[in-house]
Design a protein around this motif. Structure first.
Motif, PDB file in Angstrom:
ATOM      1  N   ALA A   1      70.727 -90.350  27.599  1.00  0.00           N
ATOM      2  CA  ALA A   1      70.368 -91.009  28.854  1.00  0.00           C
ATOM      3  C   ALA A   1      69.922 -92.452  28.596  1.00  0.00           C
ATOM      4  N   ILE A   2      69.194 -92.676  27.517  1.00  0.00           N
ATOM      5  CA  ILE A   2      68.782 -94.037  27.168  1.00  0.00           C
ATOM      6  C   ILE A   2      70.005 -94.886  26.849  1.00  0.00           C
TER       7      ILE A   2
ATOM      8  N   LEU B   1      73.075 -94.460  27.923  1.00  0.00           N
ATOM      9  CA  LEU B   1      73.785 -94.713  29.173  1.00  0.00           C
ATOM     10  C   LEU B   1      73.059 -95.768  29.997  1.00  0.00           C
ATOM     11  N   GLY B   2      71.748 -95.704  30.039  1.00  0.00           N
ATOM     12  CA  GLY B   2      70.967 -96.719  30.746  1.00  0.00           C
ATOM     13  C   GLY B   2      71.166 -98.104  30.148  1.00  0.00           C
ATOM     14  N   LEU B   3      71.245 -98.188  28.818  1.00  0.00           N
ATOM     15  CA  LEU B   3      71.507 -99.473  28.170  1.00  0.00           C
ATOM     16  C   LEU B   3      72.892-100.004  28.535  1.00  0.00           C
TER      17      LEU B   3
ATOM     18  N   ILE C   1      74.537 -99.345  31.337  1.00  0.00           N
ATOM     19  CA  ILE C   1      74.468 -99.795  32.737  1.00  0.00           C
ATOM     20  C   ILE C   1      73.752-101.134  32.816  1.00  0.00           C
ATOM     21  N   TRP C   2      72.667-101.279  32.078  1.00  0.00           N
ATOM     22  CA  TRP C   2      71.939-102.544  32.047  1.00  0.00           C
ATOM     23  C   TRP C   2      72.842-103.663  31.525  1.00  0.00           C
TER      24      TRP C   2
END
Length: 113
Positions: free
Chosen positions: A92-93, A95-97, A99-100
């Motif tokens: 999840a981290i 994937l968040g990176l 997206i960021w």
């Protein structure tokens, strides 16, 4: 060497994700001079994904089967659950990176006239 065969079979199953991460690493290098922040975020996310793929293959293909021969079923269940939780959080981290990275450096659109 025969102990590593399950690890290789799991890595072959995750080959598309591995290739996508390698492409992401290459693209981060290509775009480093034009979008440094986005490239850095993508590089960190892709390297994290590759490390997670390798760690998952080792855990599922070698460590847990060897632990089954030596450990108790409750210890194996706790380890498998803990690994699933930690790896899910790290995915999840990553994937968040990503997206960021996709939205980093974008400017606000001017208001309509």
């Amino acid at each position: 060497m025969e102990d590593l065969i399950p690890i290789y079979s799991i890595l072959i199953g995750t080959a598309p994700v591995f290739v996508a991460c390698v492409v992401g690493i290459v693209m981060a290098g290509v775009y480093w001079s034009r979008a440094r922040k986005s490239a850095l975020l993508m590089l960190v996310a892709c390297v994290l994904q590759v490390l997670l793929l390798v760690a998952h293959s080792v855990m599922s293909g070698w460590y847990i089967p060897h632990l089954m021969h030596e450990g108790t079923s409750s210890a194996i269940q706790v380890l498998a659950t803990s690994w699933a939780l930690v790896s899910s959080l790290l995915h999840a981290i990553a994937l968040g990176l990503m997206i960021w990275a996709a939205f980093s450096g974008r400017h606000h659109a001017p208001p309509p006239p």
